[in-house]
Motif scaffolding. Structure first.
Motif, short mmCIF file in Angstrom:
data_model
loop_
_atom_site.label_atom_id
_atom_site.label_comp_id
_atom_site.label_asym_id
_atom_site.label_seq_id
_atom_site.Cartn_x
_atom_site.Cartn_y
_atom_site.Cartn_z
N LEU A 169 2.93 -11.49 -5.34
CA LEU A 169 3.29 -11.56 -6.81
C LEU A 169 3.20 -12.85 -7.28
O LEU A 169 3.61 -13.87 -6.75
N ASP A 170 2.47 -13.13 -8.42
CA ASP A 170 2.07 -14.24 -8.91
C ASP A 170 1.71 -15.33 -7.82
O ASP A 170 2.27 -16.50 -7.71
N SER A 171 0.69 -14.87 -7.20
CA SER A 171 -0.04 -15.84 -6.03
C SER A 171 1.06 -16.09 -4.79
O SER A 171 0.57 -17.10 -3.83
N VAL A 172 2.39 -15.58 -4.69
CA VAL A 172 3.13 -15.78 -3.72
C VAL A 172 3.17 -14.74 -2.89
O VAL A 172 3.38 -13.58 -3.10
N TYR A 173 2.94 -15.18 -1.46
CA TYR A 173 2.74 -14.14 -0.42
C TYR A 173 4.18 -13.36 -0.19
O TYR A 173 5.02 -14.11 0.19
N MET A 174 4.21 -12.16 -0.25
CA MET A 174 5.53 -11.48 -0.38
C MET A 174 5.74 -10.92 1.05
O MET A 174 6.80 -11.05 1.78
N GLY A 175 4.54 -10.74 1.94
CA GLY A 175 4.71 -10.11 3.25
C GLY A 175 3.92 -8.80 3.18
O GLY A 175 3.26 -8.59 2.45
N VAL A 211 3.82 -9.57 -13.99
CA VAL A 211 3.50 -10.48 -13.14
C VAL A 211 2.02 -9.84 -12.48
O VAL A 211 1.87 -8.73 -12.59
N GLU A 212 1.46 -11.01 -11.78
CA GLU A 212 0.05 -10.76 -11.21
C GLU A 212 0.65 -9.83 -9.98
O GLU A 212 1.15 -10.66 -9.07
N VAL A 213 0.10 -8.67 -9.67
CA VAL A 213 0.42 -8.06 -8.32
C VAL A 213 -0.95 -7.69 -7.53
O VAL A 213 -2.10 -7.53 -8.19
N LYS A 214 -0.91 -8.34 -6.38
CA LYS A 214 -2.38 -8.14 -5.77
C LYS A 214 -1.95 -7.46 -4.37
O LYS A 214 -1.05 -7.91 -3.73
N ALA A 215 -2.58 -7.00 -3.66
CA ALA A 215 -2.41 -5.74 -2.61
C ALA A 215 -3.71 -5.80 -1.84
O ALA A 215 -4.83 -5.49 -2.51
N ALA A 216 -3.89 -6.17 -0.50
CA ALA A 216 -4.97 -5.99 0.27
C ALA A 216 -4.48 -5.31 1.48
O ALA A 216 -3.56 -5.97 2.32
N GLY A 217 -5.20 -4.17 2.12
CA GLY A 217 -4.89 -3.58 3.31
C GLY A 217 -5.52 -2.58 3.68
O GLY A 217 -6.76 -2.59 3.22
N SER A 218 -5.00 -1.60 4.46
CA SER A 218 -5.86 -0.60 4.72
C SER A 218 -4.87 0.78 4.73
O SER A 218 -3.51 0.70 4.85
N VAL A 219 -5.65 2.10 4.72
CA VAL A 219 -4.70 3.10 4.71
C VAL A 219 -5.44 4.40 5.52
O VAL A 219 -6.61 4.34 5.23
N ARG A 220 -4.87 5.04 6.12
CA ARG A 220 -5.73 6.32 6.72
C ARG A 220 -5.34 7.73 5.98
O ARG A 220 -4.06 7.91 5.88
N VAL A 221 -6.53 8.13 5.76
CA VAL A 221 -6.19 9.46 5.03
C VAL A 221 -7.28 10.68 5.81
O VAL A 221 -8.23 10.31 6.65
N GLY A 222 -6.56 11.75 5.57
CA GLY A 222 -7.64 12.95 6.33
C GLY A 222 -7.02 14.31 5.99
O GLY A 222 -6.23 14.50 5.13
N LYS A 223 -7.54 15.18 6.60
CA LYS A 223 -7.28 16.83 6.68
C LYS A 223 -7.75 17.10 7.89
O LYS A 223 -8.63 16.95 8.56
N ALA A 224 -6.62 18.22 8.08
CA ALA A 224 -7.27 19.17 9.51
C ALA A 224 -7.14 18.07 10.75
O ALA A 224 -8.00 18.40 11.56
N GLY A 225 -6.24 17.11 10.66
CA GLY A 225 -6.47 16.20 12.05
C GLY A 225 -7.54 15.14 12.20
O GLY A 225 -7.48 14.35 13.14
N VAL A 226 -8.37 15.05 11.02
CA VAL A 226 -9.26 14.29 10.98
C VAL A 226 -8.86 13.25 10.09
O VAL A 226 -8.95 13.30 8.76
N TYR A 227 -8.79 11.98 10.50
CA TYR A 227 -8.51 10.91 9.70
C TYR A 227 -9.57 9.61 9.58
O TYR A 227 -10.21 9.34 10.65
N ILE A 228 -9.76 9.14 8.48
CA ILE A 228 -10.43 7.95 8.43
C ILE A 228 -9.63 6.76 7.64
O ILE A 228 -8.63 6.78 6.81
N THR A 229 -10.09 5.53 7.92
CA THR A 229 -9.36 4.31 7.60
C THR A 229 -10.19 3.98 6.26
O THR A 229 -11.28 3.99 6.22
#
Length: 152
Positions: free
Chosen positions: A71-77, A119-137
């Protein structure tokens, strides 16, 4: 033999999902519902929701989102998704995220001013999505300005 069947099932689901139509990425809608869940002498526990639109003609399940939030270039965690989210076809959906911010970081932000401006919001990371037991990141990379409505 079971491994072969499972692998073939995974390939079949992937082929079906990609051959029926072009798979489109979810469209970002908003970041909101900031809520201070708990404050103590060491940290502030915060929850928020990120809302997207699924433009695809099929639903999926979203799980295991992990993002670094600024948030506003301050790393929140690091914020994580506490529960799986079922996503309907061609519908809005919200991913709840929770994180613990060290009290020293929280004090770097002027929350009184943050309530009165964007405020400037920045988010970087990953998420797993899928269907029928098949997931991709998939990667998550977002940056934008938002008004922060904090609920205590």
């Amino acid at each position: 033999m079971q491994i072969v069947r499972t692998s073939l099932a995974a390939v079949a689901v992937t082929v079906l999902l990609t051959s029926c139509s072009k798979v489109e990425a979810p469209q970002f809608r908003s970041v909101g519902s900031f809520k201070v869940k708990k404050i103590d002498f060491q940290q502030v526990d915060i929850g928020l929701n990120v809302t997207y639109y699924n433009p695809n003609n099929f639903g999926v399940t979203v799980k295991e989102a992990v993002v670094d939030v600024y948030l506003d270039s301050v790393y929140m965690g690091k914020f994580t998704q506490p529960e799986d989210v079922a996503v309907d076809k061609m519908a809005d959906f919200s991913i709840p995220l929770i994180g613990a911010i060290p009290i020293a970081k929280a004090l770097q932000l002027n929350f009184r001013d943050a309530l009165n401006k964007e405020v400037e919001v920045k988010a970087a990371g990953s998420v797993r999505v899928g269907k029928a037991g098949v997931y991709i990141t998939r990667d998550i990379n977002y940056q934008g300005r938002h008004r922060v409505d904090i609920k205590l």
